[in-house]
Write a protein that holds these residues in place. Structure first.
Motif, PDB file in Angstrom:
ATOM      1  N   LYS A  36      17.787  48.957  61.856  1.00 51.71           N
ATOM      2  CA  LYS A  36      18.532  47.896  61.178  1.00 51.71           C
ATOM      3  C   LYS A  36      18.706  48.286  59.701  1.00 51.71           C
ATOM      4  O   LYS A  36      17.886  49.029  59.162  1.00 51.71           O
ATOM      5  CB  LYS A  36      17.757  46.581  61.256  1.00 51.71           C
ATOM      6  CG  LYS A  36      17.598  45.997  62.640  1.00 51.71           C
ATOM      7  CD  LYS A  36      16.776  44.712  62.554  1.00 51.71           C
ATOM      8  CE  LYS A  36      16.556  44.079  63.896  1.00 51.71           C
ATOM      9  NZ  LYS A  36      15.701  42.869  63.816  1.00 51.71           N
ATOM     10  N   PRO A  37      19.687  47.745  59.013  1.00 54.11           N
ATOM     11  CA  PRO A  37      20.786  46.939  59.563  1.00 54.11           C
ATOM     12  C   PRO A  37      21.797  47.824  60.277  1.00 54.11           C
ATOM     13  O   PRO A  37      21.863  49.025  60.031  1.00 54.11           O
ATOM     14  CB  PRO A  37      21.389  46.294  58.321  1.00 54.11           C
ATOM     15  CG  PRO A  37      21.145  47.298  57.235  1.00 54.11           C
ATOM     16  CD  PRO A  37      19.805  47.915  57.546  1.00 54.11           C
ATOM     17  N   ILE A  38      22.629  47.232  61.143  1.00 52.95           N
ATOM     18  CA  ILE A  38      23.605  47.984  61.919  1.00 52.95           C
ATOM     19  C   ILE A  38      24.986  47.386  61.710  1.00 52.95           C
ATOM     20  O   ILE A  38      25.142  46.163  61.645  1.00 52.95           O
ATOM     21  CB  ILE A  38      23.231  47.983  63.423  1.00 52.95           C
ATOM     22  CG1 ILE A  38      24.211  48.837  64.216  1.00 52.95           C
ATOM     23  CG2 ILE A  38      23.174  46.568  63.976  1.00 52.95           C
ATOM     24  CD1 ILE A  38      23.773  49.070  65.658  1.00 52.95           C
ATOM     25  N   SER A  39      25.975  48.235  61.602  1.00 56.63           N
ATOM     26  CA  SER A  39      27.343  47.760  61.393  1.00 56.63           C
ATOM     27  C   SER A  39      27.953  47.335  62.717  1.00 56.63           C
ATOM     28  O   SER A  39      27.512  47.762  63.794  1.00 56.63           O
ATOM     29  CB  SER A  39      28.197  48.868  60.763  1.00 56.63           C
ATOM     30  OG  SER A  39      28.361  49.943  61.675  1.00 56.63           O
ATOM     31  N   VAL A  40      28.987  46.508  62.648  1.00 58.72           N
ATOM     32  CA  VAL A  40      29.668  46.047  63.868  1.00 58.72           C
ATOM     33  C   VAL A  40      30.276  47.215  64.639  1.00 58.72           C
ATOM     34  O   VAL A  40      30.134  47.285  65.867  1.00 58.72           O
ATOM     35  CB  VAL A  40      30.739  44.986  63.517  1.00 58.72           C
ATOM     36  CG1 VAL A  40      31.577  44.645  64.749  1.00 58.72           C
ATOM     37  CG2 VAL A  40      30.081  43.740  62.957  1.00 58.72           C
ATOM     38  N   PRO A  41      30.966  48.164  64.003  1.00 59.87           N
ATOM     39  CA  PRO A  41      31.508  49.304  64.762  1.00 59.87           C
ATOM     40  C   PRO A  41      30.427  50.100  65.489  1.00 59.87           C
ATOM     41  O   PRO A  41      30.618  50.530  66.618  1.00 59.87           O
ATOM     42  CB  PRO A  41      32.185  50.160  63.678  1.00 59.87           C
ATOM     43  CG  PRO A  41      32.545  49.185  62.610  1.00 59.87           C
ATOM     44  CD  PRO A  41      31.404  48.207  62.586  1.00 59.87           C
ATOM     45  N   THR A  42      29.267  50.298  64.806  1.00 58.39           N
ATOM     46  CA  THR A  42      28.173  51.031  65.457  1.00 58.39           C
ATOM     47  C   THR A  42      27.634  50.249  66.642  1.00 58.39           C
ATOM     48  O   THR A  42      27.344  50.819  67.710  1.00 58.39           O
ATOM     49  CB  THR A  42      27.036  51.303  64.455  1.00 58.39           C
ATOM     50  OG1 THR A  42      27.548  52.052  63.352  1.00 58.39           O
ATOM     51  CG2 THR A  42      25.912  52.087  65.111  1.00 58.39           C
ATOM     52  N   LEU A  43      27.483  48.939  66.486  1.00 60.66           N
ATOM     53  CA  LEU A  43      27.016  48.089  67.583  1.00 60.66           C
ATOM     54  C   LEU A  43      27.960  48.195  68.778  1.00 60.66           C
ATOM     55  O   LEU A  43      27.528  48.354  69.928  1.00 60.66           O
ATOM     56  CB  LEU A  43      26.918  46.640  67.105  1.00 60.66           C
ATOM     57  CG  LEU A  43      26.554  45.586  68.173  1.00 60.66           C
ATOM     58  CD1 LEU A  43      25.185  45.861  68.748  1.00 60.66           C
ATOM     59  CD2 LEU A  43      26.616  44.189  67.549  1.00 60.66           C
TER      60      LEU A  43
END
Length: 539
Positions: free
Chosen positions: A105-112
């Motif tokens: 964490k933290p994780i970006s939306v594109p990576t998720l």
């Protein structure tokens, strides 16, 4: 829809992740959440998600312990760890429990989205593999009697796959063979005027009746028997005497069996058959030798046992057997008939070329032997196509064949003649698209259009039409120009396109309506066939 559960002790992170995941685009749905590992266990056990997203450090039970317990419970879904702690020890522990991904964490939306897309792709592949395996098991179960029948035929004529020849590879129903001797009795129906006028339905009925009579007669004399049909008018009855049975007594029983077969078939069916008795074999792998011997005895009219009956027995000291061993090959005839039925032109020609080459190496062929072999093979062509609903006489009149046979004087001429006839058969409209085949395909396409949303398989239609799956597949491809599965996919995608254009349903609803539970897989197929994504049609 793929089910996803989220376990994280930070409520803000948990809620943010729920909002960030593009559920519809991934073909996924949220099924539960928990704030610690202990509650996470309960959520997973109750909802059985396909994917679990979890933190590591949580109260009551940490993520690693929760995963360990889930694996002990038998949970085999995908696990993704999102944690603020990124160190080697945690990663090493996670790998022990088959974790799909470990992300800090933290994780970006594109990576998720990328990670979930990758994991769902893995799930899709695994699901397709399970479906294929399940379908294969279902087919094997459905066609077990057919497969068993084909196995016996292969064992009798010597076309078994080499792997079956290894010790212990006998199927369960035939393992008793190792404790018995083996004798094959060849049965050849005389093609008289009455037999020549049989319709296809009559022919099938009489073959069934001959089988029943032969097995009933044989079982009164031998405890174990098998029966299998070969090409054209031939069939094999196999009996298994005990090794300790005296040779004279066995010879007497086999003679009696042959006489009873001839009499029973003549009495009940008004048909004339010739019967040949092969040599006694101790090993089951030698059964094809007994088969060849039985039919060579019939062909050469050798070892006649009784002047009142067409009953012949193999004799090792017969002078003509050496050449007949190659000239009249049951194995070759069966392989050639199978290739023709499957419209495998190249394979049929190769079989003929190889066979003729072997004959030329063994012994020079006389014009008479060439014509005898040509006539015999034309009979194989005639009957194997007859069984498939094609009358060879409609392609080539019998009078023409008679004239052509007289002109065949050498093996090279015979090879060329057979090759030309194979091309004629495999390329003919009658063979590739006769009325019977068109009726079959019309039924199949109509069934697809009515039941495209269901789990339709070629095996299911094979059972309905009483045609083997392989033969049905060939018929469908010859008439439509494409495979059964490709046609089914095209129908489903076209129906999906019509539904999407109505703009009253979501993509996953349309996918399910046309028979696809896996939305990403449906979307991939849709784009492959139409050139656009399904979402493009509902915007």
């Amino acid at each position: 829809m793929w089910k996803i559960a989220i376990v994280d002790d930070e409520r803000q992170v948990l809620q943010g992740m729920k909002r960030a995941i593009p559920w519809e685009q991934l073909g996924a749905e949220w099924v539960g959440e928990a704030l610690n590992g202990a509650d996470g266990l309960d959520v997973v056990r109750q909802t059985e998600p396909d994917i679990v997203i979890t933190d590591i450090y949580m109260p009551a039970m940490n993520g690693i312990d929760m995963i360990e317990q889930l694996r002990k419970d038998g949970y085999d879904g995908k696990v993704i760890i999102f944690s603020g702690y990124s160190d080697f020890e945690h990663a090493r522990q996670a790998l022990r429990f088959n974790v799909s991904d470990y992300v800090s964490k933290p994780i970006s939306v594109p990576t998720l989205k990328t990670i979930l897309t990758k994991v769902i792709g893995e799930l899709t592949e695994e699901e397709e593999s399970r479906q294929k395996q399940g379908e294969m098991e279902r087919k094997l179960s459905l066609y077990e009697p057919f497969i068993e029948k084909e196995w016996v035929r292969s064992a009798v004529v010597g076309t078994l796959d080499s792997s079956y020849r290894e010790a212990g590879r006998l199927p369960e129903p035939y393992r008793y063979w190792t404790n018995f001797s083996h004798v094959t009795i060849g049965i050849d129906l005389v093609r008289d005027a009455r037999v020549s006028e049989f319709s296809l339905s009559d022919w099938n009925l009489f073959r069934f009746a001959i089988r029943n009579i032969a097995c009933e007669v044989a079982r009164k004399m031998f405890s174990s028997v098998e029966y299998t049909e070969l090409h054209s008018t031939r069939a094999v009855l196999m009996v298994h005497p005990r090794p300790e049975e005296p040779a004279e007594l066995l010879d007497k029983k086999l003679h009696e069996l042959g006489v009873k077969l001839i009499n029973a078939i003549k009495c009940y069916l008004k048909l004339v058959v010739r019967v040949g008795i092969g040599g006694v074999k101790r090993q089951w792998l030698q059964i094809p030798e007994s088969t060849e011997e039985a039919f060579r005895a019939i062909e050469l009219r050798a070892g006649r046992r009784d002047p009142a009956y067409a009953l012949y027995a193999y004799q090792e000291d017969e002078d003509d057997y050496a050449f007949a061993d190659n000239l009249f090959s049951v194995k070759f005839y069966v392989e050639l008939a199978s290739a023709l039925k499957a419209s495998q032109e190249a394979e049929a020609k190769k079989l003929v070329a190889d066979y003729m080459s072997r004959l030329e190496l063994q012994k020079a062929m006389t014009p008479e032997s060439v014509q005898i072999l040509a006539s015999e093979l034309w009979g194989v062509f005639t009957y194997c196509l007859y069984e498939a609903g094609v009358l060879l006489n409609d392609l080539v009149p019998g009078e023409q064949i008679t004239k052509e046979l007289v002109g065949l004087t050498g093996p090279e001429q015979l090879t060329e003649w057979l090759s030309d006839k194979i091309t004629l058969i495999c390329s003919s409209r009658q063979w590739r698209g006769n009325n019977k085949h068109r009726q079959v395909v019309d039924y199949m396409t109509g069934y697809i259009h009515e039941h495209y949303a269901e789990d339709i398989t070629l095996a299911e239609l094979s059972e309905k039409l009483y045609i083997s799956r392989n033969h049905l597949s060939i018929i469908f491809k010859n008439i439509t120009g494409e495979t059964f599965n490709n046609y089914l996919t095209r129908v489903r995608i076209e129906k999906a396109r019509e539904l999407l254009l109505q703009r009253t349903m979501l993509v996953y609803e349309v996918a399910e309506r046309v028979g696809y539970k896996n939305v990403p897989y449906f979307s991939t197929l849709f784009k492959k066939i139409t050139g656009m994504n399904p979402t493009d049609l509902i915007k």
